[in-house]
Design a protein around this motif. Sequence first.
Motif, short mmCIF file in Angstrom:
data_model
loop_
_atom_site.label_atom_id
_atom_site.label_comp_id
_atom_site.label_asym_id
_atom_site.label_seq_id
_atom_site.Cartn_x
_atom_site.Cartn_y
_atom_site.Cartn_z
N LEU A 102 1.15 -1.12 -0.37
CA LEU A 102 0.17 0.04 -0.32
C LEU A 102 0.79 1.08 0.00
O LEU A 102 2.29 1.18 0.44
N CYS A 153 -3.37 0.53 -3.95
CA CYS A 153 -3.23 -0.78 -3.43
C CYS A 153 -1.64 -1.52 -5.14
O CYS A 153 -2.27 -1.36 -5.85
N GLU A 169 -5.29 -7.92 -3.35
CA GLU A 169 -5.64 -6.27 -3.99
C GLU A 169 -7.27 -5.45 -3.28
O GLU A 169 -7.10 -4.86 -2.29
N MET A 201 -6.80 -3.50 0.49
CA MET A 201 -7.39 -1.64 0.33
C MET A 201 -8.93 -1.43 1.50
O MET A 201 -8.76 -1.07 2.09
#
Length: 201
Positions: free
Chosen positions: A58, A95, A103, A107
């Motif tokens: 991230l 992300c 992913e 997130m």
Amino acid sequence: MADTLAPHLVGESIVALLRARRALLVEGGQLAGVPATADIAHVSVAKLASTTPPSAGLSLTCFHLTRADQARPVASAAVPGAIGLSLELHYLLACWEGTASDELSLMAWAMLELNRFPVLGAGHLVGTGWVRGDSVQLVQGGETPEQLARIWDSFKLKARLSATYRARTVHIGYGTTGDSLPVVASRLSFADGDVAMEPAS
């Protein structure tokens, strides 16, 4: 009222919060589906727009800095006589994981944590220079998918799964130091007698 390093420290504080929360959840076995070792980094605009943007994890990037809604300079209650500026920071949380599962779970988890901790207070703000009572509110940005796409276009990057946040309000100033330019010249003269008592010519 914090010093001028505060805008940078807000991003560092958000990243530190997410890292600490992940470590706690990993220890408690509650991090279902979230990559436990993915990097969480505070990334500059220059890094995001470079030829080597993040490749995993991230990233949190402040992409816009603006004056907050207050129309007048802000006086500090903690530091009498200090006048400063109120700022609002606009962040892009993105992300960079390679699979849909990693992913989306990473997130979603980050958004859940920022929703759970919408105010960064004394226990969350890292670094020195903050004063008692300083706090920063985190709210989700209002950018539409089209506006998000334009943000990614400005970085010359293909869009990634992302969300925007706003940190408000960050009060900065110089404390009790002088707030005007130094005196570089002065003029002083003396004369005998009292001008008011002299006869008019």
